[in-house]
Design a protein around this motif. Structure first.
Motif, short mmCIF file in Angstrom:
data_model
loop_
_atom_site.label_atom_id
_atom_site.label_comp_id
_atom_site.label_asym_id
_atom_site.label_seq_id
_atom_site.Cartn_x
_atom_site.Cartn_y
_atom_site.Cartn_z
N ASP A 96 -37.20 37.49 16.52
CA ASP A 96 -36.30 38.45 15.87
C ASP A 96 -36.91 38.95 14.56
N ILE A 97 -37.64 38.05 13.89
CA ILE A 97 -38.36 38.40 12.66
C ILE A 97 -39.82 38.07 12.88
N VAL A 98 -40.69 39.04 12.64
CA VAL A 98 -42.13 38.83 12.74
C VAL A 98 -42.70 38.83 11.33
N CYS A 99 -43.33 37.73 10.96
CA CYS A 99 -43.86 37.57 9.61
C CYS A 99 -45.39 37.49 9.67
N VAL A 100 -46.06 38.49 9.13
CA VAL A 100 -47.51 38.55 9.15
C VAL A 100 -48.04 38.09 7.79
N VAL A 101 -48.78 36.98 7.80
CA VAL A 101 -49.28 36.40 6.55
C VAL A 101 -50.78 36.15 6.71
N VAL A 102 -51.55 37.20 6.52
CA VAL A 102 -53.00 37.10 6.66
C VAL A 102 -53.67 37.75 5.46
N LYS A 103 -54.98 37.59 5.34
CA LYS A 103 -55.71 38.24 4.25
C LYS A 103 -55.52 39.75 4.35
N PRO A 104 -55.47 40.43 3.21
CA PRO A 104 -55.19 41.88 3.24
C PRO A 104 -56.08 42.67 4.17
N TRP A 105 -57.36 42.31 4.25
CA TRP A 105 -58.27 43.09 5.07
C TRP A 105 -58.09 42.81 6.57
N LEU A 106 -57.24 41.83 6.92
CA LEU A 106 -56.96 41.55 8.32
C LEU A 106 -55.64 42.13 8.79
#
Length: 278
Positions: A62-72
């Motif tokens: 229901d919630i997608v949380c993307v936590v990666v390095k900015p360039w990724l």
């Protein structure tokens, strides 16, 4: 409600730990997607669903949380874009220096209601100062996501223009606070305390200062006046620190970081993305 956290490195991992500790989600309602087996094994041992397949994780959440390095971020978002559903999902992006216009461009019509979020690493201890920018989200959705991060500390809703300043003050700022603790503890050793004792004393002193200001609502200078007596030792110490540029050094450090972000950070990300796409 189910949440997928794509990227469980330092920031993503501590965010998942905070979610578990806060009770915001049951372990079975969290999916961690990460290419590292060491990472997925660690969270699987906590009862969290794990995978190396980003689209699979995103499709069922229901919630997608993307936590990666900015360039990724571009690569990851484009990789899950086909499975995102704006009608039933919300998207959280935790990455410094990324514009919402870019995210919308990468996802097109598949971009769900978006939240640009910057916490700090104290989120694992439910003590983060988190900044949040809602974009295309309803009041109900904003309240829901804010409530999630409020369970892991305090959340400040701001606009995208002020997000870099919030990152400087709170996300990087926690390192500045820790540097003061280290400096004061080293001073304590010079004054005759063992290193472990000095560290404990300084941390409790900082904690006491915070609790006092929170409980009373006092301005820090008003509280300082309570412990500075005429010709006393406290004012001598404070004045000596000011002679060495204490306040000025803190302000200059904050401004130096923010100025670098505004002038160079986006260029750095763009160059990295350009290089990665070749």
């Amino acid at each position: 409600m189910k949440i997928a956290v794509i990227g469980a490195g330092a920031m993503g991992g501590t965010t998942v730990e905070g979610m578990l500790k806060s009770g915001a989600f049951a372990p079975a309602d969290i999916t961690v997607a990460d290419p590292s087996k060491e990472v997925t094994d660690r969270f699987a041992a906590m009862g969290v669903n794990t995978t190396t397949d980003n689209p699979k994780a995103a499709a069922s959440a229901d919630i997608v949380c993307v936590v990666v390095k900015p360039w990724l971020v571009e690569q990851v978002l484009k990789g899950i874009g086909d499975v995102l559903n704006p009608e039933r999902q919300m998207l959280i992006v935790i990455a410094a220096g990324i514009d919402s216009t870019k995210i919308k461009e990468w996802l097109g019509q598949n971009c769900p209601p978006l939240f640009m979020v910057i916490p700090n690493i104290a989120i694992a201890q439910l003590a983060s100062m988190t900044f949040m920018v809602p974009i295309g989200a309803s009041a109900e959705q904003t309240e829901l996501v804010k409530g999630l991060f409020d369970k892991m500390g305090r959340t400040q809703i701001t606009d995208e223009q002020h997000l870099p300043a919030g990152t400087t003050l709170a996300s990087s700022g926690i390192a500045y606070a820790m540097r003061y603790i280290r400096a004061a503890a080293e001073g304590g050793v010079e004054l005759g305390f063992k290193a472990t004792d000095a560290n404990r004393i300084v941390m409790q002193t900082i904690k006491g200062a915070i609790l006092l200001l929170e409980a009373t609502g006092m301005h820090p200078e008003a509280a300082i006046d309570m412990v500075t007596t005429p010709s006393g030792v406290t004012i001598r110490g404070l004045n000596e620190m000011e002679h060495a540029g204490f306040t000025s050094a803190v302000i200059r450090g904050l401004k130096a970081e923010l100025n670098w972000k505004e002038q160079e950070y986006k260029k750095f990300i763009e160059l990295w993305m350009k290089h990665s796409n070749k």
